[in-house]
Design a protein around this motif. Structure first.
Motif, PDB file in Angstrom:
ATOM      1  N   ILE A 127       0.844  -1.327  -0.084  1.00  0.00           N
ATOM      2  CA  ILE A 127       0.064   0.028  -0.121  1.00  0.00           C
ATOM      3  C   ILE A 127       0.914   1.183   0.009  1.00  0.00           C
ATOM      4  CG2 ILE A 127      -2.042  -0.811   0.920  1.00  0.00           C
ATOM      5  CD1 ILE A 127      -1.054   0.037   3.729  1.00  0.00           C
ATOM      6  N   SER A 128       2.124   1.344  -0.038  1.00  0.00           N
ATOM      7  CA  SER A 128       3.027   2.433   0.121  1.00  0.00           C
ATOM      8  C   SER A 128       2.905   3.310  -1.410  1.00  0.00           C
ATOM      9  CB  SER A 128       4.566   1.859   0.067  1.00  0.00           C
ATOM     10  OG  SER A 128       4.905   0.886  -1.034  1.00  0.00           O
ATOM     11  N   ALA A 129       2.620   2.649  -2.338  1.00  0.00           N
ATOM     12  CA  ALA A 129       2.602   3.293  -3.614  1.00  0.00           C
ATOM     13  C   ALA A 129       1.099   3.752  -3.931  1.00  0.00           C
ATOM     14  CB  ALA A 129       3.261   2.718  -4.762  1.00  0.00           C
ATOM     15  N   ALA A 130       0.159   3.707  -3.191  1.00  0.00           N
ATOM     16  CA  ALA A 130      -1.225   4.036  -3.232  1.00  0.00           C
ATOM     17  C   ALA A 130      -1.339   5.434  -3.679  1.00  0.00           C
ATOM     18  CB  ALA A 130      -2.222   3.521  -2.248  1.00  0.00           C
ATOM     19  N   ASP A 141      -9.835  -8.789   9.542  1.00  0.00           N
ATOM     20  CA  ASP A 141     -10.257 -10.110   9.377  1.00  0.00           C
ATOM     21  C   ASP A 141      -9.230 -11.009   9.033  1.00  0.00           C
ATOM     22  OD1 ASP A 141     -12.439 -12.251   9.110  1.00  0.00           O
ATOM     23  OD2 ASP A 141     -12.123 -12.201   7.066  1.00  0.00           O
ATOM     24  N   LEU A 142      -8.473 -10.762   8.293  1.00  0.00           N
ATOM     25  CA  LEU A 142      -7.120 -11.602   7.800  1.00  0.00           C
ATOM     26  C   LEU A 142      -6.321 -12.003   9.166  1.00  0.00           C
ATOM     27  CD1 LEU A 142      -5.805 -13.166   5.433  1.00  0.00           C
ATOM     28  CD2 LEU A 142      -4.484 -11.186   4.886  1.00  0.00           C
ATOM     29  N   THR A 201      -8.973  -3.245   2.609  1.00  0.00           N
ATOM     30  CA  THR A 201      -9.555  -2.336   3.502  1.00  0.00           C
ATOM     31  C   THR A 201      -9.083  -2.669   4.982  1.00  0.00           C
ATOM     32  OG1 THR A 201     -11.453  -3.805   3.827  1.00  0.00           O
ATOM     33  CG2 THR A 201     -11.412  -2.206   1.862  1.00  0.00           C
ATOM     34  N   GLU A 202      -9.330  -2.010   5.689  1.00  0.00           N
ATOM     35  CA  GLU A 202      -9.053  -2.069   7.214  1.00  0.00           C
ATOM     36  C   GLU A 202      -9.843  -3.194   7.713  1.00  0.00           C
ATOM     37  OE1 GLU A 202      -9.141   0.066  11.616  1.00  0.00           O
ATOM     38  OE2 GLU A 202      -9.438   1.251   9.838  1.00  0.00           O
ATOM     39  N   MET A 255      -4.413   2.664   7.998  1.00  0.00           N
ATOM     40  CA  MET A 255      -5.354   3.496   8.500  1.00  0.00           C
ATOM     41  C   MET A 255      -4.943   4.953   8.304  1.00  0.00           C
ATOM     42  SD  MET A 255      -6.383   1.824  12.376  1.00  0.00           S
ATOM     43  CE  MET A 255      -4.948   1.620  12.926  1.00  0.00           C
ATOM     44  N   LEU A 256      -3.730   5.170   8.089  1.00  0.00           N
ATOM     45  CA  LEU A 256      -3.291   6.564   7.667  1.00  0.00           C
ATOM     46  C   LEU A 256      -3.415   6.789   6.206  1.00  0.00           C
ATOM     47  CD1 LEU A 256       0.231   6.908   9.277  1.00  0.00           C
ATOM     48  CD2 LEU A 256      -1.582   8.214   9.881  1.00  0.00           C
TER      49      LEU A 256
END
Length: 181
Positions: free
Chosen positions: A14-17, A32-33, A26-27, A152-153
């Motif tokens: 998710i660093s390059a989102a 859940d995972l 998603t959070e 979350m950030l």
């Protein structure tokens, strides 16, 4: 520990989102995972994971989270103090653990012209600190917690919408001035 290898290998980058792109996770799915792979003690810590640090230092059972929450607490205190000074009010002392770097970041954010610019600046600052303090072992439970904080950030930043923010600002401003439509 073996379960964490399976868990971490399933977490997408998710660093390059980008700002407009949707996140690959998603959070809710992340939590859940994690619930399928973490032990009950780690899961209890994960269930308390938040972007808002407790007002007073509380041991979480995670060295990483304790450090992160101390940073976040200091940043929020510094932001409150700088805002109070700007309004010529007394906020009181900030924690001794607040570094000059944190205080300077708060001053920079408060001095920005737009709230959105300040939020973007603080987001980048938090991500940089997160990168600096995250564990070196990518498969540790602390790395899983760091991933959750990062997620979350990023999710929080994606919620900001310039047009909606401007509309909301004008509605609040008009209400304060008594010019309600």
């Amino acid at each position: 520990m073996a379960n964490q290898y399976y868990l971490v290998s399933q977490l997408p980058d998710i660093s390059a989102a980008g700002e407009k792109s949707t996140l690959p996770i998603t959070e809710k799915y992340y939590r859940d995972l994690c619930s399928r792979f973490l032990d009950s003690e780690s899961l209890a810590v994960l269930n308390q994971l938040s972007l808002e640090a407790p007002r007073t230092a509380v041991k979480t059972g995670s060295a990483f989270l304790d450090k992160w929450y101390e940073f976040e607490r200091c940043l929020r205190y510094a932001l409150c103090q700088v805002r109070a000074q700007k309004m010529k009010k007394d906020f009181g002392p900030i924690p001794v653990s607040c570094t000059q770097d944190i205080i300077q970041a708060a001053r920079t954010a408060v001095g920005m012209d737009s709230p959105l610019s300040a939020e973007q600046f603080l987001f980048e600052y938090r991500i940089n600190v997160l990168n600096d303090i995250q564990p070196l072992d990518s498969f540790s439970v602390d790395a899983v917690f760091a991933y959750g904080i990062r997620l979350m950030l990023v999710e929080r930043m994606k919620k900001f919408d310039k047009e909606k923010g401007t509309d909301s600002y004008h509605k609040i401003y008009d209400t304060i001035l008594g010019e309600t439509i």
